[in-house]
Design a protein around this motif. Structure first.
Motif, short mmCIF file in Angstrom:
data_model
loop_
_atom_site.label_atom_id
_atom_site.label_comp_id
_atom_site.label_asym_id
_atom_site.label_seq_id
_atom_site.Cartn_x
_atom_site.Cartn_y
_atom_site.Cartn_z
N VAL A 26 0.75 -1.08 0.02
CA VAL A 26 -0.02 0.06 -0.13
C VAL A 26 0.81 1.27 0.10
N LEU A 27 1.73 1.24 0.98
CA LEU A 27 2.74 2.54 0.97
C LEU A 27 3.47 2.70 -0.23
N ASN A 28 4.01 1.52 -0.86
CA ASN A 28 4.73 1.68 -2.07
C ASN A 28 3.86 2.04 -3.34
N ARG A 29 2.73 1.59 -3.35
CA ARG A 29 1.73 2.23 -4.53
C ARG A 29 1.63 3.74 -4.30
N ILE A 30 1.24 3.96 -2.91
CA ILE A 30 1.18 5.64 -2.58
C ILE A 30 2.40 6.25 -3.21
N THR A 31 3.71 5.86 -2.85
CA THR A 31 4.68 6.52 -3.12
C THR A 31 5.18 6.57 -4.66
N SER A 32 4.89 5.77 -5.38
CA SER A 32 4.89 5.63 -6.72
C SER A 32 3.73 6.40 -7.53
N ARG A 33 2.72 6.28 -6.97
CA ARG A 33 1.59 7.39 -7.66
C ARG A 33 1.74 8.81 -7.35
N PHE A 34 2.37 9.10 -6.12
CA PHE A 34 2.77 10.38 -5.80
C PHE A 34 3.80 10.96 -6.48
N SER A 35 4.71 10.14 -6.92
CA SER A 35 5.69 10.52 -7.79
C SER A 35 5.27 10.83 -9.22
N TYR A 36 4.54 10.16 -9.76
CA TYR A 36 3.81 10.51 -10.91
C TYR A 36 2.90 11.50 -11.02
N GLN A 37 2.25 11.80 -9.88
CA GLN A 37 1.71 13.31 -9.69
C GLN A 37 2.25 14.31 -9.69
N VAL A 38 3.49 14.27 -8.88
CA VAL A 38 4.38 15.78 -9.06
C VAL A 38 4.88 16.10 -10.43
N ARG A 39 4.92 15.02 -11.10
CA ARG A 39 5.52 15.11 -12.46
C ARG A 39 4.77 15.61 -13.44
N HIS A 40 3.33 15.22 -13.24
CA HIS A 40 2.32 15.58 -14.22
C HIS A 40 1.26 16.62 -13.90
N VAL A 41 1.17 17.02 -12.69
CA VAL A 41 0.44 18.08 -12.47
C VAL A 41 1.12 19.47 -12.30
N PRO A 42 0.74 20.26 -13.38
CA PRO A 42 1.49 21.70 -13.15
C PRO A 42 1.75 22.43 -12.06
N ASN A 43 2.78 23.01 -11.65
CA ASN A 43 3.01 23.95 -10.30
C ASN A 43 3.02 23.11 -9.25
N LEU A 44 3.62 21.90 -9.05
CA LEU A 44 3.58 21.31 -7.83
C LEU A 44 5.30 21.16 -7.70
#
Length: 145
Positions: A45-63
């Motif tokens: 669960v924690l690894n999935r969150i970490t991986s998806r958070f990494s994707y989020q900060v790369r693909h959402v502008p201004n994060l």
């Protein structure tokens, strides 16, 4: 090898075998400072969150371009079991994450039982305080609290 490292490696092997998704190299470096044995502290669960958070900060502008390096104070604050009126069991969890810039943020996440891809495994939704730029989880992650 520490117990935490062993469980993370075991979870990564299990994720590959179960087809639940890939874990990034950054997630493999994750350390968990909790002895919480429940699903909220589960390495997959924690690894999935970490991986998806990494994707989020790369693909959402201004994060800010940061990653999760540690989970602390992991806890389950609500459990809604599956029953006749609610067919999906839900666990609401919270923790504090340390980011790669050294800052700490609150994180709230929801684990939906049996709602993974093609109903295999669990679905995980999460919200890191200050990173919900489009208010998907309402102000200050209210939906997942």
């Amino acid at each position: 090898m520490s117990r935490v490292a062993s469980s993370i490696i075991a979870a990564m092997i299990g994720l590959g075998a179960a087809g639940l998704g890939a874990v990034s190299a950054q997630a493999a470096d994750l350390s968990v400072s909790s002895d919480y044995p429940g699903i909220c502290g589960n390495a997959s669960v924690l690894n999935r969150i970490t991986s998806r958070f990494s994707y989020q900060v790369r693909h959402v502008p201004n994060l800010p371009q940061v990653g999760i390096t540690d989970f602390q104070r992991i806890h389950e604050h609500r459990y809604l079991p599956a029953d006749e009126s609610h067919p999906i069991g839900r666990r609401y969890c919270g923790a504090t994450v340390t980011l790669s810039d050294g800052g700490d943020r609150d994180i709230w996440y929801l684990i939906e039982e049996g709602m993974g891809f093609a109903s295999i495994g669990d679905n995980v939704e999460f919200c890191v305080s200050g990173f919900d730029r489009w208010y998907v989880y309402n102000g200050r992650c209210r939906v997942l609290r």
